[in-house]
Design a protein around this motif. Structure first.
Motif, PDB file in Angstrom:
ATOM      1  N   CYS A  47       0.868  -1.142  -0.042  1.00  0.00           N
ATOM      2  CA  CYS A  47       0.085  -0.443  -0.698  1.00  0.00           C
ATOM      3  C   CYS A  47       0.645   1.583   0.076  1.00  0.00           C
ATOM      4  O   CYS A  47       0.414   2.585   0.400  1.00  0.00           O
ATOM      5  CB  CYS A  47      -1.172   0.252   1.000  1.00  0.00           C
ATOM      6  SG  CYS A  47      -1.322  -1.862   1.733  1.00  0.00           S
ATOM      7  N   ARG A  52      -7.723   0.995  -4.256  1.00  0.00           N
ATOM      8  CA  ARG A  52      -6.747   0.572  -3.746  1.00  0.00           C
ATOM      9  C   ARG A  52      -7.720  -0.789  -2.847  1.00  0.00           C
ATOM     10  O   ARG A  52      -7.434  -1.509  -2.096  1.00  0.00           O
ATOM     11  CB  ARG A  52      -5.738   0.899  -2.474  1.00  0.00           C
ATOM     12  CG  ARG A  52      -5.251   2.213  -3.268  1.00  0.00           C
ATOM     13  CD  ARG A  52      -4.381   2.312  -3.042  1.00  0.00           C
ATOM     14  NE  ARG A  52      -2.603   1.632  -2.804  1.00  0.00           N
ATOM     15  CZ  ARG A  52      -1.120   1.849  -3.549  1.00  0.00           C
ATOM     16  NH1 ARG A  52      -1.146   3.520  -2.752  1.00  0.00           N
ATOM     17  NH2 ARG A  52      -0.475   0.655  -3.583  1.00  0.00           N
ATOM     18  N   ARG A  53      -8.992  -1.690  -3.438  1.00  0.00           N
ATOM     19  CA  ARG A  53     -10.373  -2.361  -2.427  1.00  0.00           C
ATOM     20  C   ARG A  53      -8.919  -3.081  -1.964  1.00  0.00           C
ATOM     21  O   ARG A  53      -8.852  -3.840  -2.138  1.00  0.00           O
ATOM     22  CB  ARG A  53     -11.129  -2.481  -3.622  1.00  0.00           C
ATOM     23  CG  ARG A  53     -12.254  -3.208  -2.508  1.00  0.00           C
ATOM     24  CD  ARG A  53     -12.257  -2.733  -1.396  1.00  0.00           C
ATOM     25  NE  ARG A  53     -13.396  -3.266  -0.557  1.00  0.00           N
ATOM     26  CZ  ARG A  53     -12.779  -4.606   0.111  1.00  0.00           C
ATOM     27  NH1 ARG A  53     -11.634  -4.849   0.140  1.00  0.00           N
ATOM     28  NH2 ARG A  53     -14.020  -5.281   0.700  1.00  0.00           N
ATOM     29  N   PRO A  54      -7.737  -3.649  -3.443  1.00  0.00           N
ATOM     30  CA  PRO A  54      -7.587  -4.997  -3.526  1.00  0.00           C
ATOM     31  C   PRO A  54      -6.452  -4.696  -2.342  1.00  0.00           C
ATOM     32  O   PRO A  54      -6.056  -5.973  -1.838  1.00  0.00           O
ATOM     33  CB  PRO A  54      -6.907  -5.127  -4.593  1.00  0.00           C
ATOM     34  CG  PRO A  54      -7.539  -4.657  -5.591  1.00  0.00           C
ATOM     35  CD  PRO A  54      -8.136  -3.695  -5.232  1.00  0.00           C
ATOM     36  N   ASN A  55      -5.392  -3.677  -1.935  1.00  0.00           N
ATOM     37  CA  ASN A  55      -4.480  -3.757  -1.219  1.00  0.00           C
ATOM     38  C   ASN A  55      -5.704  -3.748   0.472  1.00  0.00           C
ATOM     39  O   ASN A  55      -4.597  -4.492   1.047  1.00  0.00           O
ATOM     40  CB  ASN A  55      -3.904  -2.423  -1.445  1.00  0.00           C
ATOM     41  CG  ASN A  55      -2.673  -2.132  -2.216  1.00  0.00           C
ATOM     42  OD1 ASN A  55      -3.845  -1.457  -3.529  1.00  0.00           O
ATOM     43  ND2 ASN A  55      -2.475  -3.446  -3.050  1.00  0.00           N
ATOM     44  N   GLN A  94      -7.892  -5.467   1.101  1.00  0.00           N
ATOM     45  CA  GLN A  94      -8.253  -6.751   1.000  1.00  0.00           C
ATOM     46  C   GLN A  94      -7.158  -7.410   1.771  1.00  0.00           C
ATOM     47  O   GLN A  94      -7.143  -8.176   2.976  1.00  0.00           O
ATOM     48  CB  GLN A  94      -9.494  -7.664   0.707  1.00  0.00           C
ATOM     49  CG  GLN A  94      -9.704  -8.515   0.047  1.00  0.00           C
ATOM     50  CD  GLN A  94     -10.673  -8.429   1.665  1.00  0.00           C
ATOM     51  OE1 GLN A  94     -11.642  -7.717   1.422  1.00  0.00           O
ATOM     52  NE2 GLN A  94     -10.586  -9.347   2.658  1.00  0.00           N
ATOM     53  N   ARG A  95      -6.010  -7.523   1.138  1.00  0.00           N
ATOM     54  CA  ARG A  95      -4.518  -8.619   1.578  1.00  0.00           C
ATOM     55  C   ARG A  95      -4.086  -7.870   2.956  1.00  0.00           C
ATOM     56  O   ARG A  95      -4.249  -8.747   3.766  1.00  0.00           O
ATOM     57  CB  ARG A  95      -3.713  -7.408   0.390  1.00  0.00           C
ATOM     58  CG  ARG A  95      -2.307  -8.834   1.056  1.00  0.00           C
ATOM     59  CD  ARG A  95      -1.429  -7.713  -0.303  1.00  0.00           C
ATOM     60  NE  ARG A  95      -0.022  -8.633  -0.014  1.00  0.00           N
ATOM     61  CZ  ARG A  95       0.872  -8.589  -0.636  1.00  0.00           C
ATOM     62  NH1 ARG A  95       1.456  -7.603  -2.042  1.00  0.00           N
ATOM     63  NH2 ARG A  95       1.884  -9.498  -0.678  1.00  0.00           N
ATOM     64  N   ASP A 117      -7.101  -9.291   5.693  1.00  0.00           N
ATOM     65  CA  ASP A 117      -6.109 -11.116   5.195  1.00  0.00           C
ATOM     66  C   ASP A 117      -5.095 -11.346   6.087  1.00  0.00           C
ATOM     67  O   ASP A 117      -5.492 -12.293   7.112  1.00  0.00           O
ATOM     68  CB  ASP A 117      -6.295 -11.789   3.735  1.00  0.00           C
ATOM     69  CG  ASP A 117      -7.091 -11.395   3.189  1.00  0.00           C
ATOM     70  OD1 ASP A 117      -8.539 -11.024   3.461  1.00  0.00           O
ATOM     71  OD2 ASP A 117      -7.620 -11.519   1.806  1.00  0.00           O
TER      72      ASP A 117
END
Length: 240
Positions: free
Chosen positions: A148, A204-207, A209-210, A213
């Protein structure tokens, strides 16, 4: 057997029993000392890390949930860039800016606890290979935030800034706001502020979520290691 022999045997038996009791007592004391030491270490490192992992996960989940529903997280959309913090007064930090800045503070506190724990992992007493797994899971969180654009060195630096030495305690929200009010000190936190502004705007939705997680995995490990309940569920239940 004559009286003298009986007396000798009795004395030897009594001595053997006494030595055995001393040995057993000493062994039990050593076990108790190790347990106390382990519990103290857990209180010093793992419990605070567990707490701040749950807090950071919960706050980031609020961003994610709002973005999924509305495309943004309105409470944190209060700045266009970190430099706009310069000159903000206490009322702004306690009012308009609290959703954004408290999120940054929670993340900084998480970095502080991860840095402290990572440095002292060699001295912690964890079952089996749990120390290696703990180091791996902490690293996964670091890597997730590095993706990020909050780079590893910056994470450690802002984590250190979140601590007050020599007490070694975390800064309160108010103390952290006073830190951000100093432009040269705030600059170190700018990457965290940029990240929270981006995810508040639905970017930055995938970041995000990572990061969630990685925090979820670390939280589960800490719950198991400390034989506690589910921290993340308890954190959500506390809001109900």
């Amino acid at each position: 057997m004559d009286t003298v022999s009986v007396a000798v045997v009795s004395a030897l038996t009594s001595g053997a029993i006494s030595l055995g009791l001393v040995w057993l007592t000493s062994r039990q004391q050593r076990r108790n000392d190790k347990r106390i030491q382990r519990d103290t270490q857990n209180m010093t490192y793992l419990n605070p890390l567990r707490w701040h992992t749950a807090e950071a996960h919960h706050r980031l989940s609020l961003y994610a949930t709002s973005v999924d529903r509305h495309g943004f997280y309105r409470p944190a959309q209060v700045l266009n860039e970190p430099q706009e913090i310069d000159g903000k007064d206490a009322a702004w930090f306690a009012g308009t800016g609290i959703a954004l800045v408290s999120s940054v503070w929670m993340t900084a506190c998480l970095f502080a606890q991860m840095t402290r724990t990572r440095h002292d992992i060699p001295f912690l007493r964890l079952p089996g290979k749990d120390d290696t797994k703990l180091a791996t899971l902490i690293l996964k969180v670091h890597v997730a935030f590095a993706a990020c654009d909050i780079y590893y060195a910056t994470q450690s630096s802002i984590g250190t800034d979140a601590l007050i030495e020599p007490e070694g305690r975390l800064r309160s929200y108010r103390e952290f706001c006073e830190l951000l009010s100093q432009p040269d000190r705030r600059a170190w936190a700018d990457p965290i502020i940029w990240f929270h502004l981006a995810i508040a705007n639905g970017e930055r939705r995938p970041n995000l979520q990572r990061a969630l997680d990685a925090l979820h995995e670390l939280s589960g490990f800490l719950d198991d290691s400390l034989a506690g309940g589910a921290s993340l569920r308890a954190r959500w239940d506390a809001e109900l």
